[in-house]
Design a protein around this motif. Structure first.
Motif, mmCIF file in Angstrom:
data_model
loop_
_atom_site.group_PDB
_atom_site.id
_atom_site.type_symbol
_atom_site.label_atom_id
_atom_site.label_comp_id
_atom_site.label_asym_id
_atom_site.label_seq_id
_atom_site.Cartn_x
_atom_site.Cartn_y
_atom_site.Cartn_z
ATOM 1 N N TYR A 84 6.812 91.300 -2.022
ATOM 2 C CA TYR A 84 5.833 91.712 -1.021
ATOM 3 C C TYR A 84 4.855 92.685 -1.668
ATOM 4 C CZ TYR A 84 3.572 94.001 2.865
ATOM 5 O OH TYR A 84 2.613 94.502 3.714
ATOM 6 N N HIS A 85 3.574 92.529 -1.344
ATOM 7 C CA HIS A 85 2.532 93.481 -1.724
ATOM 8 C C HIS A 85 1.578 93.578 -0.546
ATOM 9 C CE1 HIS A 85 -0.894 95.332 -3.702
ATOM 10 N NE2 HIS A 85 -0.085 95.633 -4.716
ATOM 11 N N GLN B 88 -1.514 93.784 -0.286
ATOM 12 C CA GLN B 88 -2.765 93.038 -0.439
ATOM 13 C C GLN B 88 -2.540 91.585 -0.844
ATOM 14 O OE1 GLN B 88 -4.852 95.410 -3.297
ATOM 15 N NE2 GLN B 88 -5.440 96.940 -1.796
ATOM 16 N N GLN B 89 -1.333 91.078 -0.656
ATOM 17 C CA GLN B 89 -1.025 89.731 -1.146
ATOM 18 C C GLN B 89 -1.808 88.619 -0.459
ATOM 19 O OE1 GLN B 89 3.181 89.796 -0.589
ATOM 20 N NE2 GLN B 89 3.114 88.992 1.484
ATOM 21 N N THR B 90 -2.258 88.821 0.757
ATOM 22 C CA THR B 90 -3.012 87.762 1.435
ATOM 23 C C THR B 90 -4.427 87.630 0.880
ATOM 24 O OG1 THR B 90 -3.623 89.323 3.184
ATOM 25 C CG2 THR B 90 -1.727 87.894 3.596
ATOM 26 N N ARG C 12 -5.235 88.413 -2.454
ATOM 27 C CA ARG C 12 -5.223 88.203 -3.907
ATOM 28 C C ARG C 12 -4.212 87.131 -4.276
ATOM 29 N NH1 ARG C 12 -5.829 94.298 -6.196
ATOM 30 N NH2 ARG C 12 -7.684 94.788 -5.011
ATOM 31 N N PHE D 101 -1.691 86.938 -6.365
ATOM 32 C CA PHE D 101 -0.655 87.529 -7.211
ATOM 33 C C PHE D 101 0.399 86.517 -7.660
ATOM 34 C CE2 PHE D 101 -1.374 91.612 -4.653
ATOM 35 C CZ PHE D 101 -2.245 92.139 -5.595
ATOM 36 N N TYR D 102 0.711 85.557 -6.800
ATOM 37 C CA TYR D 102 1.893 84.719 -7.010
ATOM 38 C C TYR D 102 1.584 83.287 -7.459
ATOM 39 C CZ TYR D 102 3.349 88.507 -3.896
ATOM 40 O OH TYR D 102 3.555 89.735 -3.330
ATOM 41 N N LEU E 144 3.105 87.815 -12.937
ATOM 42 C CA LEU E 144 2.416 88.257 -11.732
ATOM 43 C C LEU E 144 0.969 88.529 -12.118
ATOM 44 C CD1 LEU E 144 4.970 90.777 -10.197
ATOM 45 C CD2 LEU E 144 4.218 88.630 -9.182
ATOM 46 N N ASP F 165 -1.635 90.441 -11.575
ATOM 47 C CA ASP F 165 -2.149 91.693 -11.029
ATOM 48 C C ASP F 165 -2.387 92.650 -12.192
ATOM 49 O OD1 ASP F 165 -2.803 93.979 -9.649
ATOM 50 O OD2 ASP F 165 -0.849 94.234 -8.713
ATOM 51 N N PHE G 160 4.149 96.736 -5.526
ATOM 52 C CA PHE G 160 5.031 95.635 -5.133
ATOM 53 C C PHE G 160 6.369 96.166 -4.649
ATOM 54 C CE2 PHE G 160 2.132 93.468 -7.949
ATOM 55 C CZ PHE G 160 1.982 92.232 -7.362
ATOM 56 N N VAL H 19 7.982 84.733 -1.070
ATOM 57 C CA VAL H 19 7.018 85.741 -0.645
ATOM 58 C C VAL H 19 7.392 86.159 0.767
ATOM 59 C CG1 VAL H 19 4.592 86.220 -0.139
ATOM 60 C CG2 VAL H 19 5.189 84.792 -2.094
#
Length: 193
Positions: free
Chosen positions: A20-21, A23-25, A27, A29-30, A60, A62, A122, A143
């Motif tokens: 989980y981060h 700002q993951q939606t 960027r 990252f995954y 990752l 980032d 993260f 995620v």
């Protein structure tokens, strides 16, 4: 060989790595991780996670993640038939927390069956699914939509625990201002408040 006999592939230990981060939606990252897809990994090789695709098993995307962020090492003990794991901080600059304990550069810590690892914004919940295989294990990435710290009861590193003595309010005590809010103090029974 009997068809009902279990093979090593049926008994592989699996590390479920749930990320989980905040700002993951926004960027990607995954995008380089094999999400919801189990991957087999040799037990005698460290499983590295970081930004560098040449140096790490999984990456990752980032810039705040170190080139080599962390490594999982599998091991066994004579007392336990299952595969156990340690986590090692490979980042020289980044701070890493494991269940609220800081882990310095190259330091390792035994992982319990469920651990919260935090680095670079993260939150990573690592859950070990037991197995009896000796040569390899599986890893599966997921995620999460919410921070795992809210579900595990383990406070994230950004939350400061409240001292048992209560809040830090300088007006409530007759301590000098420079001493009022610098953590717990030993008391002298001869001083009167």
């Amino acid at each position: 060989m009997s068809q009902t006999m279990e093979t090593e592939e049926d008994l592989l230990t699996c590390l479920h790595v749930k990320l989980y981060h905040p700002q993951q939606t926004f960027r990607g990252f995954y995008h380089q991780l094999p999400l919801s897809n189990r991957r087999q990994h040799q037990a005698d090789e460290p499983l590295r996670l970081g930004r560098d695709a040449q140096a790490c098993t999984f990456t990752l995307a980032d810039p705040k993640v170190s080139r080599k962020q962390l490594a999982f090492h599998a091991y066994r003990t004579p007392q336990d038939p299952g595969m156990l794991f340690t986590v090692q901080n490979l980042s020289q600059k980044g701070r890493m927390m494991v269940n609220r304990s800081a882990l310095g550069y190259l330091e390792r810590m035994d992982l319990p069956d469920k651990a919260l690892i935090e680095f670079g914004g993260f939150e990573m919940l690592v859950v070990r699914e037991p197995g009896e295989a000796k040569m390899s294990y599986e890893v599966e990435f997921h995620v999460l939509e919410v921070p795992p710290s809210t579900e595990t009861g383990i406070a994230p590193q950004s939350i400061t625990p409240v001292m048992e003595t209560g809040s830090c309010n300088s007006s409530a005590y007759s301590l000098p201002g420079e001493l009022a809010c610098h953590g717990p103090l030993e008391t002298d029974e001869t001083l009167m408040a």
